[in-house]
Write a protein that holds these residues in place. Sequence first.
Motif, mmCIF file in Angstrom:
data_model
loop_
_atom_site.group_PDB
_atom_site.id
_atom_site.type_symbol
_atom_site.label_atom_id
_atom_site.label_comp_id
_atom_site.label_asym_id
_atom_site.label_seq_id
_atom_site.Cartn_x
_atom_site.Cartn_y
_atom_site.Cartn_z
ATOM 1 N N ARG A 1 22.261 -3.996 -1.512
ATOM 2 C CA ARG A 1 23.717 -4.033 -1.679
ATOM 3 C C ARG A 1 24.026 -4.591 -3.063
ATOM 4 N N GLU B 1 26.976 -6.300 -5.389
ATOM 5 C CA GLU B 1 28.240 -7.022 -5.254
ATOM 6 C C GLU B 1 28.819 -7.236 -6.650
ATOM 7 N N GLN C 1 31.770 -4.314 -2.940
ATOM 8 C CA GLN C 1 30.391 -4.178 -2.443
ATOM 9 C C GLN C 1 30.075 -2.716 -2.169
ATOM 10 N N ASN C 2 28.796 -2.396 -2.320
ATOM 11 C CA ASN C 2 28.313 -1.064 -1.952
ATOM 12 C C ASN C 2 26.893 -1.231 -1.428
ATOM 13 N N THR C 3 26.632 -0.741 -0.222
ATOM 14 C CA THR C 3 25.321 -0.901 0.410
ATOM 15 C C THR C 3 24.618 0.444 0.494
#
Length: 195
Positions: free
Chosen positions: A73, A75, A87-89
């Motif tokens: 992830r 942040e 955020q991007n997972t």
Amino acid sequence: MELAPLPLWQLVGEELNLSCLVSGRAPRDHLSVVLLRGEEELGRQPMGKGEPDEVMFTVQPRREDHGTNFSCRWELDLRSQGLELFQNTSAPRKLQTYVLPSTDPQLEAPLVVEVGSRWPVKGTLDGLFPAWDAEVYVVLGDKRLETIITYHEYSVLAEAWIEGNEEEEGTHSLKCSVSLGNEIRKTRESVIFYS
């Protein structure tokens, strides 16, 4: 954000390098990369201005990690500038761990078989994990025998029958093989068919 592909099987306790690949990276001085095991945070690294697009983490997989999802992830923390935390997972990747003892299977078989008689053969191996994923077979000469396989928590039992006939008089190789992960263990015995 992407987690690089994991190995098909990973030996328990052997260090595993996981690679998080980052794209879309500005402003980098507010960007961190996090490694997750399920929802648990395993590691965090800030992204510096001159850092590569790949962030490496090292873990030592455990038995309980078998079937667990790992992901990365990023942040982007812009709260200090009056904005929010973005955020991007990555898509999760499932880890398959295994334990295969250094010992070979135990093979119980008669050394001599009279033509026309039938004898049981047993192959066992203890200390495997996950035992139910092990491939087990018993081979006489070049013929794979019909085998009944019983799985226990950390062991496997293979049972088969050998039957001598007149055309097969002489010495034959009997082999029990157990494979798990990327490894295989074998035991070989000689069986004499006579009349």
